[in-house]
Design a protein around this motif. Structure first.
Motif, PDB file in Angstrom:
ATOM      1  N   ARG A   1       0.839  -1.193   0.000  1.00 44.34           N
ATOM      2  CA  ARG A   1       0.000   0.000   0.000  1.00 44.34           C
ATOM      3  C   ARG A   1       0.876   1.245   0.000  1.00 44.34           C
ATOM      4  O   ARG A   1       2.080   1.168   0.264  1.00 44.34           O
ATOM      5  N   ASP A   2       0.273   2.362  -0.303  1.00 42.94           N
ATOM      6  CA  ASP A   2       0.968   3.639  -0.169  1.00 42.94           C
ATOM      7  C   ASP A   2       0.995   4.005   1.308  1.00 42.94           C
ATOM      8  O   ASP A   2      -0.018   3.882   2.008  1.00 42.94           O
ATOM      9  N   GLN A   3       2.152   4.449   1.783  1.00 47.04           N
ATOM     10  CA  GLN A   3       2.359   4.628   3.215  1.00 47.04           C
ATOM     11  C   GLN A   3       2.945   6.005   3.523  1.00 47.04           C
ATOM     12  O   GLN A   3       3.917   6.427   2.881  1.00 47.04           O
ATOM     13  N   VAL A   4       2.373   6.676   4.504  1.00 48.97           N
ATOM     14  CA  VAL A   4       2.923   7.948   4.972  1.00 48.97           C
ATOM     15  C   VAL A   4       4.052   7.668   5.958  1.00 48.97           C
ATOM     16  O   VAL A   4       3.913   6.843   6.870  1.00 48.97           O
ATOM     17  N   LEU A   5       5.177   8.347   5.759  1.00 54.30           N
ATOM     18  CA  LEU A   5       6.314   8.287   6.678  1.00 54.30           C
ATOM     19  C   LEU A   5       6.622   9.685   7.174  1.00 54.30           C
ATOM     20  O   LEU A   5       6.399  10.663   6.469  1.00 54.30           O
ATOM     21  N   ARG A   6       7.176   9.761   8.362  1.00 48.50           N
ATOM     22  CA  ARG A   6       7.716  11.019   8.867  1.00 48.50           C
ATOM     23  C   ARG A   6       9.232  10.898   8.907  1.00 48.50           C
ATOM     24  O   ARG A   6       9.772  10.006   9.547  1.00 48.50           O
TER      25      ARG A   6
ATOM     26  N   GLN B   1       9.286  16.183   8.127  1.00 48.68           N
ATOM     27  CA  GLN B   1       8.545  16.188   6.857  1.00 48.68           C
ATOM     28  C   GLN B   1       7.842  14.850   6.660  1.00 48.68           C
ATOM     29  O   GLN B   1       8.419  13.786   6.879  1.00 48.68           O
ATOM     30  N   GLU B   2       6.594  14.903   6.240  1.00 48.06           N
ATOM     31  CA  GLU B   2       5.842  13.691   5.950  1.00 48.06           C
ATOM     32  C   GLU B   2       5.855  13.432   4.452  1.00 48.06           C
ATOM     33  O   GLU B   2       5.642  14.341   3.646  1.00 48.06           O
ATOM     34  N   ILE B   3       6.137  12.191   4.085  1.00 49.33           N
ATOM     35  CA  ILE B   3       6.236  11.805   2.686  1.00 49.33           C
ATOM     36  C   ILE B   3       5.370  10.580   2.439  1.00 49.33           C
ATOM     37  O   ILE B   3       5.046   9.825   3.369  1.00 49.33           O
ATOM     38  N   LEU B   4       4.989  10.375   1.190  1.00 52.65           N
ATOM     39  CA  LEU B   4       4.141   9.247   0.815  1.00 52.65           C
ATOM     40  C   LEU B   4       4.884   8.379  -0.188  1.00 52.65           C
ATOM     41  O   LEU B   4       5.179   8.816  -1.307  1.00 52.65           O
ATOM     42  N   ILE B   5       5.197   7.150   0.214  1.00 53.80           N
ATOM     43  CA  ILE B   5       5.861   6.205  -0.679  1.00 53.80           C
ATOM     44  C   ILE B   5       5.269   4.812  -0.458  1.00 53.80           C
ATOM     45  O   ILE B   5       4.696   4.539   0.595  1.00 53.80           O
ATOM     46  N   PRO B   6       5.384   3.911  -1.427  1.00 52.85           N
ATOM     47  CA  PRO B   6       4.799   2.575  -1.275  1.00 52.85           C
ATOM     48  C   PRO B   6       5.558   1.710  -0.275  1.00 52.85           C
ATOM     49  O   PRO B   6       6.777   1.847  -0.097  1.00 52.85           O
ATOM     50  N   VAL B   7       4.816   0.808   0.351  1.00 55.26           N
ATOM     51  CA  VAL B   7       5.413  -0.240   1.173  1.00 55.26           C
ATOM     52  C   VAL B   7       4.892  -1.566   0.643  1.00 55.26           C
ATOM     53  O   VAL B   7       3.735  -1.678   0.243  1.00 55.26           O
TER      54      VAL B   7
ATOM     55  N   PRO C   1      10.028   0.737   3.359  1.00 60.60           N
ATOM     56  CA  PRO C   1       9.252   1.173   2.192  1.00 60.60           C
ATOM     57  C   PRO C   1      10.152   1.499   0.996  1.00 60.60           C
ATOM     58  O   PRO C   1      11.372   1.541   1.124  1.00 60.60           O
ATOM     59  N   HIS C   2       9.524   1.773  -0.157  1.00 55.67           N
ATOM     60  CA  HIS C   2      10.240   1.839  -1.426  1.00 55.67           C
ATOM     61  C   HIS C   2      10.270   3.245  -2.021  1.00 55.67           C
ATOM     62  O   HIS C   2       9.387   3.603  -2.817  1.00 55.67           O
ATOM     63  N   PRO C   3      11.290   4.042  -1.734  1.00 56.36           N
ATOM     64  CA  PRO C   3      11.361   5.373  -2.344  1.00 56.36           C
ATOM     65  C   PRO C   3      11.517   5.336  -3.863  1.00 56.36           C
ATOM     66  O   PRO C   3      11.094   6.266  -4.554  1.00 56.36           O
ATOM     67  N   GLU C   4      12.108   4.263  -4.399  1.00 57.52           N
ATOM     68  CA  GLU C   4      12.335   4.185  -5.846  1.00 57.52           C
ATOM     69  C   GLU C   4      11.023   4.025  -6.620  1.00 57.52           C
ATOM     70  O   GLU C   4      11.007   4.185  -7.846  1.00 57.52           O
TER      71      GLU C   4
ATOM     72  N   GLU D   1       8.174   9.306 -10.027  1.00 54.84           N
ATOM     73  CA  GLU D   1       7.541   9.805 -11.249  1.00 54.84           C
ATOM     74  C   GLU D   1       6.035   9.905 -11.036  1.00 54.84           C
ATOM     75  O   GLU D   1       5.427   9.000 -10.445  1.00 54.84           O
ATOM     76  N   ALA D   2       5.431  10.971 -11.547  1.00 58.18           N
ATOM     77  CA  ALA D   2       3.990  11.163 -11.390  1.00 58.18           C
ATOM     78  C   ALA D   2       3.186  10.074 -12.084  1.00 58.18           C
ATOM     79  O   ALA D   2       2.093   9.708 -11.636  1.00 58.18           O
ATOM     80  N   LEU D   3       3.710   9.520 -13.175  1.00 62.24           N
ATOM     81  CA  LEU D   3       2.979   8.514 -13.932  1.00 62.24           C
ATOM     82  C   LEU D   3       2.780   7.223 -13.159  1.00 62.24           C
ATOM     83  O   LEU D   3       1.725   6.589 -13.249  1.00 62.24           O
ATOM     84  N   THR D   4       3.778   6.825 -12.375  1.00 60.92           N
ATOM     85  CA  THR D   4       3.748   5.500 -11.751  1.00 60.92           C
ATOM     86  C   THR D   4       3.701   5.510 -10.232  1.00 60.92           C
ATOM     87  O   THR D   4       3.413   4.476  -9.633  1.00 60.92           O
ATOM     88  N   GLY D   5       4.006   6.631  -9.591  1.00 63.29           N
ATOM     89  CA  GLY D   5       4.068   6.645  -8.140  1.00 63.29           C
ATOM     90  C   GLY D   5       2.954   7.449  -7.504  1.00 63.29           C
ATOM     91  O   GLY D   5       2.295   8.248  -8.179  1.00 63.29           O
ATOM     92  N   PRO D   6       2.743   7.263  -6.211  1.00 62.02           N
ATOM     93  CA  PRO D   6       1.733   8.050  -5.502  1.00 62.02           C
ATOM     94  C   PRO D   6       2.182   9.489  -5.264  1.00 62.02           C
ATOM     95  O   PRO D   6       1.385  10.339  -4.882  1.00 62.02           O
ATOM     96  N   SER D   7       3.479   9.733  -5.451  1.00 62.53           N
ATOM     97  CA  SER D   7       4.065  11.058  -5.227  1.00 62.53           C
ATOM     98  C   SER D   7       5.445  11.065  -5.868  1.00 62.53           C
ATOM     99  O   SER D   7       5.877  10.074  -6.456  1.00 62.53           O
ATOM    100  N   LEU D   8       6.147  12.189  -5.731  1.00 58.03           N
ATOM    101  CA  LEU D   8       7.553  12.273  -6.128  1.00 58.03           C
ATOM    102  C   LEU D   8       8.464  12.278  -4.901  1.00 58.03           C
ATOM    103  O   LEU D   8       9.653  12.572  -5.011  1.00 58.03           O
ATOM    104  N   ASP D   9       7.900  11.934  -3.745  1.00 63.26           N
ATOM    105  CA  ASP D   9       8.619  12.088  -2.481  1.00 63.26           C
ATOM    106  C   ASP D   9       9.858  11.210  -2.383  1.00 63.26           C
ATOM    107  O   ASP D   9      10.824  11.552  -1.698  1.00 63.26           O
ATOM    108  N   GLY D  10       9.842  10.059  -3.052  1.00 66.60           N
ATOM    109  CA  GLY D  10      10.981   9.158  -2.949  1.00 66.60           C
ATOM    110  C   GLY D  10      12.235   9.690  -3.603  1.00 66.60           C
ATOM    111  O   GLY D  10      13.353   9.261  -3.267  1.00 66.60           O
TER     112      GLY D  10
END
Length: 227
Positions: free
Chosen positions: A114-119, A135-141, A195-198, A202-211
């Motif tokens: 799932r997409d996961q919020v990290l601090r 800072q809170e970021i959103l990346i997949p886990v 979790p997976h910052p990689e 990219e906006a096309l494939t990720g929930p954010s660009l935070d990674g």
């Protein structure tokens, strides 16, 4: 000349291509490293990607820890080479004793994707200096054995030394102690993150660009590092 970031491929690696792409998007050269080759090819930093190295037939990362490339990485990391371990890479770093603690079966015994919020808690590492503290970021886990555990003394030491790099926010996906999602070594050049910052570059494939911040951080670190 752009920085050269090595990305290791083990048998069973799944995300080495994604990690190499993230490196390129950040503006560095991705150098592919093979598990059976001890030569790091003069890279400036290394990424250990996610996946199931050697099939995870013993413990996650337990066999990969003995790969020829890891023998070189362990020594180089202790001499200051920046190393980022993502998911299975985090497990390998713990098995290689470059990071404390261990990654065990998720507390609920289910795989989580799932997409996961990290601090982001620590921004003084080679891999997180592009972020702001808190800072809170959103990346997949995505893991089945992502529960970070350690004895109380180790956990207290990590807290006291500012080595908890990131924590889970809005729900802990695997039962990690103290909501820990990422830790570093004392020098800050070695970071492991579950979790997976990689997958968020990219906006096309990720929930954010935070990674992408993890990969721009290492370029900032290398630019300021002494020759």
């Amino acid at each position: 000349m752009s920085a050269r970031i090595g990305v290791v491929t083990f048998p069973g690696s799944l995300d080495d291509g994604d990690a190499a792409r993230a490196v390129r998007l950040a503006g560095a050269e991705a150098v592919r490293l093979w598990h059976g080759d001890a030569d790091l090819r003069g890279v400036d930093a290394v990424v250990l990607p996610g996946g199931f190295s050697y099939g995870d037939y013993l413990r996650c990362g337990a066999i990969a820890r003995f790969a020829p490339v890891m023998q070189t990485i362990v020594g180089a990391a202790r001499d200051g080479l920046p190393v980022l371990g993502i998911c299975n890479g985090f497990q390998i770093l713990c098995e290689a004793h470059l990071l404390p603690g261990a990654l065990t079966r998720n507390e609920h015994l289910h795989f989580r994707n799932r997409d996961q919020v990290l601090r982001v808690e620590a921004t003084g590492t080679a891999w997180t200096n592009a972020f702001q503290p808190g800072q809170e970021i959103l990346i997949p886990v995505k893991n089945g054995e992502g529960r970070y555990v350690a004895d109380r003394h180790t956990l207290d030491q990590l807290e006291a030394e500012g080595r908890v790099v990131a924590r889970y926010v809005d729900g802990n996906p695997n039962g990690s102690q103290r909501d820990i999602a990422a830790v570093s070594n004392a020098a800050g050049n070695v970071v492991g993150i579950m979790p997976h910052p990689e997958h968020a570059v990219e906006a096309l494939t990720g929930p954010s660009l935070d990674g992408l911040g993890f990969f721009t951080s290492i370029l900032k670190h290398l630019a300021g590092a002494p020759a």
